[in-house]
Write a protein that holds these residues in place. Structure first.
Motif, PDB file in Angstrom:
ATOM      1  N   LEU A 175       0.739  -1.226   0.020  1.00 56.33           N
ATOM      2  CA  LEU A 175       0.188   0.075  -0.107  1.00 56.33           C
ATOM      3  C   LEU A 175       0.894   1.253  -0.056  1.00 56.33           C
ATOM      4  CD1 LEU A 175      -2.834  -0.696   2.565  1.00 56.33           C
ATOM      5  CD2 LEU A 175      -3.072  -0.116   0.322  1.00 56.33           C
ATOM      6  N   ASP A 176       1.822   1.246   0.752  1.00 53.05           N
ATOM      7  CA  ASP A 176       3.057   2.416   1.010  1.00 53.05           C
ATOM      8  C   ASP A 176       3.495   2.624  -0.495  1.00 53.05           C
ATOM      9  OD1 ASP A 176       2.563   3.125   3.496  1.00 53.05           O
ATOM     10  OD2 ASP A 176       4.343   1.687   3.966  1.00 53.05           O
ATOM     11  N   LEU A 177       3.840   1.507  -1.411  1.00 53.17           N
ATOM     12  CA  LEU A 177       4.416   1.532  -2.469  1.00 53.17           C
ATOM     13  C   LEU A 177       3.628   2.150  -3.576  1.00 53.17           C
ATOM     14  CD1 LEU A 177       6.411  -1.900  -2.773  1.00 53.17           C
ATOM     15  CD2 LEU A 177       7.307   0.367  -2.257  1.00 53.17           C
ATOM     16  N   MET A 178       2.061   2.171  -3.447  1.00 56.76           N
ATOM     17  CA  MET A 178       1.364   2.542  -4.482  1.00 56.76           C
ATOM     18  C   MET A 178       1.478   4.176  -4.556  1.00 56.76           C
ATOM     19  SD  MET A 178      -0.481   0.467  -5.839  1.00 56.76           S
ATOM     20  CE  MET A 178      -1.706   1.398  -6.619  1.00 56.76           C
ATOM     21  N   ALA A 179       2.172   4.978  -3.491  1.00 55.61           N
ATOM     22  CA  ALA A 179       2.182   6.309  -3.555  1.00 55.61           C
ATOM     23  C   ALA A 179       3.460   6.581  -4.705  1.00 55.61           C
ATOM     24  CB  ALA A 179       2.650   6.850  -2.302  1.00 55.61           C
ATOM     25  N   GLN A 180       4.173   5.575  -4.800  1.00 52.68           N
ATOM     26  CA  GLN A 180       5.366   5.757  -6.121  1.00 52.68           C
ATOM     27  C   GLN A 180       4.932   5.374  -7.174  1.00 52.68           C
ATOM     28  OE1 GLN A 180       8.908   3.882  -4.589  1.00 52.68           O
ATOM     29  NE2 GLN A 180       8.426   4.544  -2.336  1.00 52.68           N
ATOM     30  N   VAL A 181       3.662   4.936  -7.402  1.00 56.43           N
ATOM     31  CA  VAL A 181       3.045   4.527  -8.930  1.00 56.43           C
ATOM     32  C   VAL A 181       2.892   5.624  -9.727  1.00 56.43           C
ATOM     33  CG1 VAL A 181       1.540   3.243 -10.068  1.00 56.43           C
ATOM     34  CG2 VAL A 181       2.385   2.316  -7.975  1.00 56.43           C
TER      35      VAL A 181
END
Length: 463
Positions: free
Chosen positions: A355-361
């Protein structure tokens, strides 16, 4: 009658697995909310069993306040008030006190939020601030109740994403069909799969051919046609006829089991933020205890009219307002709520860290029918190479009315054929993965894709 043919475009889509569902009749275990030592049990929405302690405590607290601060209690003996507040305190304080004691005796952990609240509220009783003690435990319990509701809702969203659990398998033996628990199926067992049943374990198709609904695993709306000797994945649904497969893997090693394991891992995998909060609580709670002691006794060194009761009360207030529960509950719950909300939309993150990584998509690439569409076929355009378009459509819809294929259903819903023409259709044969062959007034009619046409030596016309 001339030979009429409708050519279906034979498209293929890449497939990727959707991890979903939780074991049927078995609740997902949410071990803990990161640094909180809370055990969240699934609850039925607004069940009386869950609400009763809260309602009793709230009622007695309100009653006590009315008797204490209004004329209603002017004739009530003072000893009644401590008893009333103790009765209000007990239902909501018991779970917290129990967890505080367990933490100390079993885990050798004195510095936790349960001990903090227990000391603060018991201290409030000692100095006579009964309503404050009850209110702290009641508000905490209400927060826990709504947290449990949120966890329960998220869990149900994950469970309802797709229910692919298979409990029993039909095993063919010398004595006929024997029902076995799916976990008891051995490699090499011959299984019978009825129409509408899910394949219980990965295997190899023994029947000549079979059609499967694979939407639960791949998202594909078009049924998958397999032939004898091809691999069959667990979790897909048999569509057309009773078939037989030979088990190639045990349940524990099959696709379905791996999907269920992925759900558990998704829930348990922590994000960096959750791990940071866990570390934070380890030093924060002892620090709060230390500062509370200072608030209670340090003023005695420089305050002239120092009163132990006043400063002890302030220390207890400091303990309550410094309780880290808001942080240690909200962070894990936010991640779990995010996973639950996404699962309701058919998406399952394989862990809170993703979920945190979605901010970098910055780019999303989609290639699957059903991902950004409903996966339901509709006729967009009718092209007749020769002859009348209306006649072609009438003939095609009449033939497709004999099929349950998604494309056939789309054509049938787009155009209603003449019933008289349907009555003339004979010798209907549905060829898996190709289309339908039938006769009308003695003439052969084919409705299908490239493979069907090529098998009858018919030239395909492409624009």
């Amino acid at each position: 009658m001339s030979k009429n043919i409708l050519h279906h475009a034979n498209s293929s889509c890449a497939t990727d697995s959707v991890y979903n569902s939780v074991e049927n009749n078995k609740h997902t275990k949410i071990d803990s909310c990161s640094c909180c030592s809370h055990n969240h049990k699934e609850i039925e929405s607004f069940s009386l069993k869950t609400l009763t302690p809260l309602l009793v405590s709230a009622f007695l607290l309100i009653l006590g306040l009315l008797l204490s601060y209004t004329s209603l209690g002017k004739n009530v003996p003072y000893p009644i008030f401590p008893i009333l507040y103790v009765l209000a305190y007990a239902p909501v304080a018991y779970p917290v006190l129990k967890q505080a004691i367990d933490a100390v005796l079993i885990n050798k952990d004195f510095f936790n939020e349960f001990s903090l609240m227990s000391i603060a509220t018991i201290g409030a009783f000692i100095i006579g601030e009964y309503p404050e003690a009850v209110a702290v435990m009641l508000l905490y319990s209400i927060g826990e109740f709504f947290q449990s509701m949120a966890v329960n809702k998220a869990t149900k969203n994950i469970e309802s994403l797709v229910n692919v659990q298979v409990n029993e398998a039909r095993v063919l033996t010398k004595n006929g069909v024997v029902m076995k628990p799916v976990k008891a199926v051995s490699v090499g067992d011959v299984l019978q799969i009825r129409v509408g049943d899910r394949v219980p374990v990965d295997g190899v198709l023994l029947s000549e051919n079979a059609s499967f609904n694979t939407v639960a695993l791949t998202g594909e709306s078009i049924p998958q046609v397999l032939f004898v000797g091809e691999k069959v994945s667990s979790g897909i649904i048999n569509l057309n006829a009773v078939i037989e497969i030979r088990a190639a893997k045990t349940y524990q090693d099959s696709t379905l089991s791996k999907i269920l394991e992925s759900v558990q891992e998704a829930i348990e995998r922590k994000a960096k933020t959750e791990l940071l909060v866990r570390k934070f609580a380890r030093w924060y709670t002892p620090l709060v205890f230390g500062l509370a002691l200072l608030v209670a006794f340090l003023p005695a060194l420089f305050v002239e009219d120092y009163q132990v009761k006043v400063w002890l009360y302030r220390a207890l207030i400091f303990l309550v307002i410094s309780c880290p529960c808001a942080i240690v509950i909200s962070v894990p719950l936010s991640y779990f709520g995010g996973i639950g909300a996404s699962s309701k939309q058919g998406i399952l993150f394989k862990g809170a860290n993703f979920l945190d990584l979605m901010a970098q998509v910055n780019t999303v690439v989609l290639d699957k029918t059903g991902t950004i569409t409903e996966g339901v076929f509709e006729v967009q355009q009718v092209i007749s190479v020769e002859g009348d378009k209306e006649e072609l459509l009438n003939l095609t819809a009449a033939v497709e009315s004999f099929s349950a294929h998604p494309i056939a259903k789309a054509i049938a819903s787009y155009f209603t054929p003449d019933q008289s023409l349907i009555n003339e259709i004979e010798n209907v044969e549905e060829i898996m993965g190709q289309g339908i062959r039938c006769t009308i007034a003695g003439e052969l009619v084919l409705v299908g894709n490239d493979q069907l046409l090529q098998s009858h030596n018919i030239a395909i016309v492409h624009d």
